[in-house]
Each structure stands twice: as structure tokens, then as C-alpha cells.
Design a protein around this motif. Structure first.
Motif, mmCIF file in Angstrom:
data_model
loop_
_atom_site.group_PDB
_atom_site.id
_atom_site.type_symbol
_atom_site.label_atom_id
_atom_site.label_comp_id
_atom_site.label_asym_id
_atom_site.label_seq_id
_atom_site.Cartn_x
_atom_site.Cartn_y
_atom_site.Cartn_z
ATOM 1 N N CYS A 14 0.826 -1.205 0.000
ATOM 2 C CA CYS A 14 0.000 0.000 0.000
ATOM 3 C C CYS A 14 0.862 1.258 0.000
ATOM 4 O O CYS A 14 0.532 2.256 -0.665
ATOM 5 N N THR A 36 -5.428 1.047 -3.461
ATOM 6 C CA THR A 36 -6.729 0.446 -3.755
ATOM 7 C C THR A 36 -6.582 -1.056 -3.953
ATOM 8 O O THR A 36 -7.402 -1.852 -3.460
ATOM 9 N N LEU A 37 -5.538 -1.459 -4.661
ATOM 10 C CA LEU A 37 -5.313 -2.895 -4.859
ATOM 11 C C LEU A 37 -4.956 -3.579 -3.543
ATOM 12 O O LEU A 37 -5.375 -4.718 -3.293
ATOM 13 N N LEU A 39 -6.042 -2.691 -0.631
ATOM 14 C CA LEU A 39 -7.312 -2.813 0.094
ATOM 15 C C LEU A 39 -8.183 -3.907 -0.505
ATOM 16 O O LEU A 39 -8.906 -4.604 0.221
ATOM 17 N N ALA A 40 -8.137 -4.064 -1.831
ATOM 18 C CA ALA A 40 -8.906 -5.150 -2.451
ATOM 19 C C ALA A 40 -8.415 -6.502 -1.941
ATOM 20 O O ALA A 40 -9.222 -7.411 -1.662
ATOM 21 N N ALA A 175 -11.705 2.813 -1.070
ATOM 22 C CA ALA A 175 -12.086 1.538 -0.442
ATOM 23 C C ALA A 175 -13.305 0.936 -1.126
ATOM 24 O O ALA A 175 -13.422 -0.294 -1.238
ATOM 25 N N ALA A 178 -12.061 -0.657 -4.158
ATOM 26 C CA ALA A 178 -11.346 -1.864 -3.740
ATOM 27 C C ALA A 178 -12.324 -2.991 -3.434
ATOM 28 O O ALA A 178 -12.108 -4.149 -3.837
ATOM 29 N N GLY A 182 -12.578 -6.556 -5.274
ATOM 30 C CA GLY A 182 -12.469 -7.785 -4.505
ATOM 31 C C GLY A 182 -13.676 -8.674 -4.667
ATOM 32 O O GLY A 182 -13.546 -9.906 -4.818
#
Length: 493
Positions: A14, A36-37, A39-40, A175, A178, A182
Motif C-alpha cells: 500500500c 486500492t489494490l 485494500l482489495a 475503499a 477496492a 475484490g
């Protein structure tokens, strides 16, 4: 154990979305999607967790990776400049980072306790993330450093959301994207609604970046931002006092401007101890805004920014939001200073509301060092203030991530307020940030120089300046309540 290690790596990943990595990789790849990735990935780990305890441990591991990698420069200030023994400084830094990691852990525990196994979990994830980041930036005076929204400074299209929702709202949007990514990774990518939502969030953020919420007022003013680059190890040595004074006098003489700005505590004296010939030298070409300690009417001294005219008429701003342990001992922690040697560590806080300082038809709202982490507090000076000026001394953190991260924070403050943010620092990053968050000019760090810029004052209010964090918090709470509707109103759903 493997999932905890994966969470730790995701947290460290992150940090690649924050400064200075955006500058390292900008020519080859955009790094703003990294948080973002990350958090995903955390969303997927939480989605697979079987208990709230497991989700909390995963959140703790993610936070440990993020903060140990991203704010480990705290060790430098404690050990190298604070005089703390290295093992004790390392332990203190570790405990501090683990404390910060408790907030992602809290979000994870609540997420697993409240999730319902539907697409609404995406809303719950984004809402809890935004609320726990706000809590981290508020509780115990707050430490919002590395809030995800800061990583979305320009060129990220999400930067536009800052003018409406502020940095916590930007974090909510990141988020939310994300969570959508996800959820699609877990259930299948053929979800036109989710893709459309992501495109709308990115596109609307890009459109908001084009909005001009504030208007120019008055004529541009010439400002000289001085960067003395005085080593922290020498700054408070009485024998080296002439070094600081002569450095800033020389820079002021060589770079004349209508306003000369010196960094935080640039002159390691009390203001009433500064020789008048020094003050006259600093104001030879115009007004000067000087970072210096000032006495208070209540006794003690404050971390101040003194506006001085060529006639030596003075007005001052005193720092309101002090740094625990660095600028004052929190109740019950006076023992801490037996292990650390931090000069001027017992400041008195300034008044909660202070008038903007008048200058050449403009109104300046100073903020000192990490006060600009607290966006809502800067709004007290609006709409009167037409320019924002930050005076900092991040020499405490050596050559670390702290300086570029702090400049990135200033970028979000400029967007939130629709104002130019001027920064005068001892070692970097001295810069001017435009109201759109673009860094217009900056000095190389750890150089002795001056940055002379033309700064345009602005008037008016952005939506964020009107509402502060309230709108972002309402949206985050609303997202959580929407996700929990079946639990709250089981018969109606």
C-alpha cells in the motif's frame, strides 16, 4: 500464518502508492492504484476469514506492514536526534506502529461480525474503512498520516473528490472501488453494474478536478520561501546560533520578495531575544513571516509564526495542535523525557481560533509542521484567509519518507480548501502547491536555497470547506447502515 503474512505484504505494498514512489515510477507506471489494490486484497482476506478474531489479526498484520514500512522514520527522530538508546527507540517505534495498526484491526473485526454475505458487504467495507481512518486521525489528538486518501493526489482522478468529501471521503471512494474489485475477483468479473460504478467513481472524480470552486482575489504577491538546511544536530547548539541567523539573513538578502517566509523555529531563540538588526535584515525588502518561539500571556512559550513589517510591527499565530511527546508531555508520560532529549518540548498550545494575518491585501492562515494533517482544523481560518502557509522542520526525521509524504499531504489540503499552499521548511520539501493540488514549484531537499514564487490569493469556499468531514462521515455511516439493513430491519427486507 500464510494469510497473516499476505496481509502484512499487502500493507507494505500500500505504501508504494504514496510519495515519493509516485515520483520514482511516474515515467513508467502510475502508482496511485496501489493502495486500492492493497485494500482489495485485504477485502478478500477478510471475506474468507471465519471469525472476527481472525479478521482482526489480518487487519493488524496489514496495518503493521503499512505503518512499519511507511512511518518507521519515527525511529530516526527518537534515536538519532532525540537521544534515545537505539533498542528503546526501536521498541517505541514498533509499539507506535502496532497502535496505528489497531484501527485496521478494528475495521476487520466489525466487518466480519456485521457482514451478511451479499454484495452489500462492499458498502460495509468502505464505510468501516473510512470511519476507522477518521477515528485514527481523531483519537488521542490523532495521527492521520498515511490515510489512504493522501495517496490519491494528482494525477489520480480520485483527487477531485477531496474538494467535496476531504481526504477521508477520498479514502471511502478508494475503499469502495477496492471492495468492488475484490467482490468481482471472488464471484466473477462479468458484473456490468460493478464496472459501471467504478467508471463513474473515477470519472466523476476526474470531472470534480476540473471544477474551480474559488476565485482569484487581489494581485499575485512575490513570496520567497527560505530553506536553511541547518542540521538538526547543530540547530539547538548555542555555539552554532550564528549559523542559523547568518544562513537566513543571507538567503533573505539574495532573494528579495514582498514576503519572506522562514521555516518552523528557524531562529532558535525566543522572539523577544532576536536582535533588532536581525529583524531589520529579514524585513529589508518587505514583510517577513518568521518561525520562532514566542512567549504567551499565560506564561510559558508557544511555537509561533510572527508576521513582521519593515517597521517591525508584529502580529503572530501560535500553533494550536501540538505533537504529543515532541512538543508537550501527555499526562502521565513525563518519564518519557528521561530517555529522550528533545529541545523545547513543553510548548503551550495556541488559542483554538485565531485571526488570519494581513499582508499586502491578502490574508494569510499559517499552520505549523504537522498541523496541516488535520484538514478540518484549517477550515477555521476560511473564508477570510486567501493564502495558506505551512512552516515546518522535518529535519527531525532525516533523509526519509517523511518529507515527500508531508508535501503530498499539503496537496490534499490545497484541493480541500481551494487555496494555494506555500511551504517553507528547514530541509524539505519547500514548495508551492496550486489549488488543484499540483506542485507548481519545489526545492530539492537538503539544499540551502530559496524558492521565489508568485502566489495568487483566492476567495470562496469548496464544498469541503463548508461542511468539513461531516459529509464524508455521513456517507460512511449511511453505507454501513445500508449494508446492515437486513440485520437492523429483518422483517422489512
Amino acid at each position: 500464518m500464510r494469510t497473516a503474512a499476505a496481509a502484512f505484504v499487502l500493507g507494505a505494498f500500500c505504501v508504494l502508492g504514496f510519495a515519493p514512489f509516485d515520483r520514482y515510477f511516474a515515467a513508467h507506471v502510475a502508482v496511485w492504484p496501489a493502495p486500492t489494490l492493497a485494500l482489495a486484497g485485504l477485502f478478500l482476506l477478510w471475506r474468507k476469514a471465519s471469525t472476527a478474531r481472525q479478521a482482526m489479526l489480518l487487519g493488524l498484520a496489514w496495518g503493521a506492514g503499512c505503518f512499519l514500512f511507511g512511518v518507521s522514520w519515527v525511529y530516526v527522530s527518537l534515536s538519532e536526534f532525540g537521544g534515545m538508546a537505539p533498542p528503546l527507540a526501536a521498541a517505541s517505534t514498533l509499539l507506535f506502529c502496532l497502535y496505528l495498526a489497531l484501527f485496521p484491526a478494528l475495521a476487520g473485526g466489525l466487518f466480519l461480525r456485521w457482514r451478511n454475505g451479499t454484495a452489500r458487504d462492499v458498502l460495509l467495507f468502505a464505510g468501516l474503512w473510512a470511519l476507522t481512518e477518521w477515528l485514527r486521525g481523531t483519537l488521542l489528538t490523532g495521527f492521520p498520516w498515511l490515510a489512504v486518501g493522501y495517496s490519491q493526489s494528482p494525477p489520480s482522478p480520485l483527487a477531485g473528490w477531496a474538494s467535496v468529501l476531504g481526504v477521508y471521503g477520498v479514502g471511502f471512494v478508494a475503499a469502495l472501488i477496492a471492495g468492488l474489485l475484490g467482490e468481482m475477483r471472488a464471484t466473477g468479473w462479468r458484473k456490468p453494474g460493478a464496472w459501471a460504478a467504478i467508471v463513474l467513481l473515477l470519472g466523476f472524480g476526474g470531472l470534480l478536478r476540473l471544477m474551480d470552486w474559488t476565485q482569484p482575489t487581489g494581485s499575485p504577491v512575490t513570496v520567497s520561501l527560505l530553506q536553511g538546511n541547518v542540521p538538526q544536530s547543530l540547530k539547538w547548539d548555542p555555539k552554532r546560533l550564528p549559523l542559523s541567523v547568518e544562513t537566513y539573513l543571507r538567503l533573505a538578502r539574495a532573494h528579495p520578495a514582498t514576503l519572506t517566509v522562514l521555516p518552523e523555529t528557524a531562529l532558535p531563540l525566543y522572539f523577544n531575544e532576536v536582535p533588532r538588526e536581525v529583524l531589520r535584515g529579514l524585513t529589508r525588502h518587505g514583510d517577513a513571516l518568521i518561525g520562532v518561539a514566542v512567549g504567551t500571556t499565560r506564561g510559558g512559550y508557544a511555537n509561533g509564526a510572527v508576521m513582521l513589517t519593515p517597521e517591525l510591527t508584529a502580529s503572530a499565530y501560535t500553533k494550536r495542535h501540538l505533537v504529543p511527546f515532541g512538543e508537550y508531555p501527555p499526562p502521565g508520560f513525563a518519564w518519557f523525557f528521561r530517555f529522550a532529549r528533545i529541545p523545547m518540548s513543553d510548548f503551550t498550545a495556541g488559542a483554538a481560533r485565531q485571526e488570519a494575518l494581513s499582508f499586502n491585501g491578502q490574508r494569510i492562515a499559517p499552520n505549523i509542521c504537522y498541523e496541516d494533517l488535520f484538514g478540518e482544523e484549517l477550515l477555521d481560518a476560511l473564508p477570510a484567509a486567501t493564502l495558506l502557509v505551512n512552516l515546518s522542520n522535518t529535519a527531525w526525521f532525516g533523509d526519509s519518507l517523511a518529507q515527500p509524504q508531508h508535501l503530498q499531504i499539503a496537496q490534499l489540503r490545497a484541493i480541500e480548501t481551494g487555496r494555494v499552499m506555500l511551504r517553507a521548511t528547514n530541509t524539505g520539501m519547500t514548495a508551492m502547491v496550486n489549488p488543484d493540488g499540483i506542485v507548481a514549484a519545489a526545492l530539492p531537499p537538503f539544499t540551502t536555497a530559496a524558492l521565489v514564487v508568485q502566489a495568487q490569493g483566492r476567495t470562496g469556499l469548496t464544498p469541503y470547506a463548508r461542511w468539513g468531514n461531516l459529509l464524508a462521515l455521513l456517507i460512511a455511516v449511511g453505507a454501513c447502515l445500508t449494508a446492515l439493513r437486513r440485520k437492523i430491519f429483518p422483517k422489512s427486507s
